[in-house]
Design an enzyme around this catalytic site. Structure first.
Site, PDB file in Angstrom:
ATOM      1  CB  SER A 173      -0.937  -0.024   1.323  1.00 28.63           C
ATOM      2  OG  SER A 173      -1.790   0.874   1.047  1.00 28.63           O
TER       3      SER A 173
ATOM      4  CG  ASP B 242      -6.684  -2.467  -3.460  1.00 27.35           C
ATOM      5  OD1 ASP B 242      -7.684  -1.497  -2.769  1.00 27.35           O
ATOM      6  OD2 ASP B 242      -5.738  -2.653  -3.569  1.00 27.35           O
TER       7      ASP B 242
ATOM      8  CG  HIS C 286      -6.036  -2.241   0.289  1.00 31.26           C
ATOM      9  ND1 HIS C 286      -5.296  -1.636  -0.858  1.00 31.26           N
ATOM     10  CD2 HIS C 286      -5.571  -1.936   1.304  1.00 31.26           C
ATOM     11  CE1 HIS C 286      -4.437  -0.915  -0.266  1.00 31.26           C
ATOM     12  NE2 HIS C 286      -4.352  -1.022   1.035  1.00 31.26           N
TER      13      HIS C 286
END
Length: 728
Positions: A577, A662, A697
């Site tokens: 991330s 995501d 995600h």
């Protein structure tokens, strides 16, 4: 039993580290040894702002949710899906020689997890609540027992049954009504973090007709057992922005809007105080906090603002009897603790309980009738401070390891002297401990079991400090087997995050043992952008000081190489991330320092994403990264944006992972990044993209499925080190 036999064989090799150093005899892994990598169409899009133009040949890869979920994909969607599938097939081909190793790693990792397991029960409002898992099942069972643990079990939700027929399934926000008869819960079947809230009658098992759409998944019951407050999301940006009041049995279209957040830089949610006396609407941006409160006995009343909203004022609140505690950064960079009467909560009524300290970050409190437990951070370590409010005596819990993490667990009761907290380190499995704040005695309620056995004494944890180029000392935590020799030939995986003030604490990881037991050193660089060293540590790793995050990581790597923990030929880096942004920046800035990189769901197209306010998280993060609509922010962000700074140079071996659905970092960022790297890079190193076509995600749902990606990542590292299964 296979993993136990394997562990015994492995132990022999671990005891002779030289057996693992095959570098001189091994042929270098090269991309040209495999079929040609996927090619992808380039279609230049010119993006212009502030009189400056950028050309993006892969801008066309962006799909809407509607396109991704359409029964019949249009031409653009099909082109994107074909490309992602081609990359997946290429990754599978390149990693074909690790198939047996990946399976072995997966079996090792899953084999260490206790299949039939149960959480430590907690007592609330007459019931013991716990979560348990059954052997071979992917999802939890949420259950409770009335009065005592010997009572008959009531299964509230069996998520295994609920998940049948879904590629992805997540349950969140379980809330039992005050009378113990109803359960509110949220479900997400797409991995976009958009939940439907449903209600279950726990006495009859009936699922009520009420269904709250487009929510965050959680909410709060009023004390009448009929009124439920919840947050809904903007359907484009997915930011929560409205709080509604729902009465069971009524048409959800008639739900009253009780608050709407107009500033898109704020997150918003609703919850109930530990005391159960207040419904609290909480709003937070990167630099400000705001709260509205309502007496939970008056569900149809009006919320009142706790204190005036101010930029650069962050605080949190906790109700107790006739007052609120307030943890605030008002004239206190590292926060201080205040209190205020419950009916007079404006800032001019706040009085100080714990003053500000320059070297200690106040990070949280837990309130009891006679005690106050304060969570603190200093010198990159967590601390628990126990304050007796009857006699004003205080003490700290003591921990012996050089690096660890300790934090308060769930403590729903006020009237107790027992504190539950969690303790872990890189060598000590996660432990739930009960501490008597009067007698100072401790009792381990549960320690994470590592199936097959784990001896913490077989491993060493170190805390060292690397020197940054500006003279700042960067904490670095390491773990390795005692039998692992530290040298230039030792493989090391260096991890960091370094954003949002999120501290990377040294947790135990049973899956990490598969690397440690093969002779790897695992290290965490506690770089600026987190809060390990206090609030200043965060402030100096954001906005116009973001570059410190990247140089801290590079300087930590150089220090580890200099001190002969490893070398450039055996150093690997991993981040996900915002940590994936870190990976993207450091491979542009110092690619020669690393042999391989793992970038998970990487936020790499910084400028374009932060210019698009329809993308989730964008507006909330202008005070984290900057708003590129302002030229100074645009110029600074452009200077480090990984995608924009890909250039013709050699890059390390790279494995990039993402998820098609995501919502936090859209799949097209890593997909575009890989495509551009393929076009520009001048080396013959591996560049692999793995896309989970059903997840978002957080990766795959379920307890075990996610470890298949972990096995892929570990196999990637071991392949580069020449540690394939058939060479043991």
């Amino acid at each position: 039993m296979k993993h136990l036999l394997y562990a015994a064989i492995l132990a022999f090799f671990v005891s002779t580290p030289a057996a693992w150093s095959q570098t001189e005899q091994l042929e270098k892994v090269t991309a040209s040894s495999y079929q040609e990598a996927p090619d992808v169409m380039q279609k230049d899009s010119v993006l212009t702002i502030h009189g400056h133009s950028r050309t993006d040949p892969y801008f066309w890869m962006r799909l809407t949710d509607e396109q991704k979920m359409a029964a019949e994909p249009d031409e653009q969607t099909q082109r994107v899906l074909d490309y992602l599938n081609a990359e997946n097939a290429y990754t599978k081909t390149v990693m074909k020689d690790t198939d047996s190793l990946q399976q072995e790693l997966y079996e090792e990792i899953v084999g260490r997890i206790k299949q039939t397991d149960e959480s430590v029960p907690y007592f609330k409002n007459g019931y013991w609540y716990y979560t348990r898992y059954e052997e071979g099942k992917e999802y939890p069972i949420y259950a409770r027992k009335k009065g005592k643990m010997e009572a008959e079990e009531e299964i509230m939700l069996n998520v295994n049954e609920m998940a049948e027929g879904h590629d992805y399934f997540s349950v969140a926000g379980l809330q039992v009504s005050p009378d113990n008869k109803l359960l509110a819960f949220g479900t997400d079947t797409l991995s976009r973090r958009v939940y439907h809230i449903k209600f279950k009658n726990l006495e009859t098992g009936e699922i009520l007709k009420d269904k709250l759409e487009n929510t965050t998944g959680g909410g709060a019951w009023a004390n009448d057992n009929q009124t439920y407050f919840y947050a809904t999301k903007n359907k484009v940006s997915l930011l929560a922005e409205k709080i509604h009041r729902h009465t069971l049995g009524e048409d959800t279209k008639q739900d009253e809007l009780v608050y709407e957040e107009k500033d898109p830089s704020f997150y918003i949610g609703v919850y109930k105080s530990k005391s159960d006396d207040y419904i609290i609407i909480g709003m937070g941006s990167t630099v400000s906090s705001d709260y509205y409160i309502l007496d939970a006995d008056d569900p149809n009343g009006n919320f009142r603002q706790f204190a005036s909203r101010e930029r650069d004022h962050e605080y949190s609140i906790e109700h107790f009897e006739d007052k609120f505690y307030v943890m605030t950064n008002w004239n206190a960079r590292n926060f201080r603790l205040m209190e205020t009467p419950k009916n007079s909560t404006s800032k001019d009524n706040w009085t100080e309980v714990i003053p500000h300290r320059e070297d200690v970050l106040l990070s949280g409190i837990e309130v009891f009738n006679d005690h106050l437990v304060v969570s603190e951070r200093s010198n990159a370590l967590t601390h628990l401070r126990i304050m007796n409010q009857k006699n004003e005596e205080e003490h700290y819990l003591e921990f012996e390891e050089p690096a660890y993490v300790a934090y308060t667990s769930y403590n729903p009761e006020f009237n107790t002297t027992k504190l539950r907290y969690i303790y872990s380190s890189l060598t000590t499995p996660m432990s739930t401990i009960e501490y008597d704040m009067e007698t100072k005695s401790r009792k381990v309620l549960k320690q994470q079991e590592v199936v097959g056995g784990h001896n913490s004494d077989d491993y060493i944890t170190e805390r060292i400090f690397a020197e940054a180029r500006d003279g700042v000392k960067i904490p670095v935590t390491l773990v390795y087997r005692k039998t692992t020799k530290k040298s230039a030939d030792t493989p090391m995986l260096l991890y960091a995050y370094g954003s949002y003030g999120s501290s990377t604490d040294p947790w135990f990881s049973s899956e990490r043992l598969s690397l440690l037991d093969r002779g790897f050193v695992y290290a965490i660089a506690h770089i600026r952008g987190g809060q390990e060293m206090g609030r200043k540590w965060y402030d100096e790793g954001k906005m116009f000081k973001k570059i410190n995050t990247f140089t801290d990581f590079i300087d930590s790597a150089e220090y580890l190489i200099e001190k002969q923990y490893t070398s450039e030929d055996h150093l690997y880096a991993k981040g996900g991330s915002a940590g994936g942004l870190l990976m993207g920046a450091i491979v542009n800035m110092a690619p020669e320092k690393f042999n391989g990189i793992i970038a998970g769901v990487p936020f790499v197209d910084v400028v374009s994403t932060m210019l698009d306010e329809t993308i989730p998280l964008t507006t909330n993060e202008f005070d984290e990264w900057g708003n590129p609509k302002n030229k100074d922010s645009y110029d600074y962000m452009l200077s480090y944006s990984p995608y924009d700074n890909v250039t013709e140079q050699d890059y390390p071996h790279m494995l990039v992972t993402t998820g098609l659905f995501d919502s936090q970092v859209q799949y097209w960022e890593p997909a575009k990044w890989v495509a551009k790297l393929r076009d520009k890079k001048t080396d013959d190193n591996l560049l692999l993209l793995h896309t989970n076509m059903e997840a978002g995600h957080g990766g795959a749902s379920g307890r075990f499925e996610r470890y298949k990606v972990t096995a892929l990542e570990f196999a990637f590292l071991l392949k580069l080190e020449g540690m394939l299964e058939d060479e043991f």
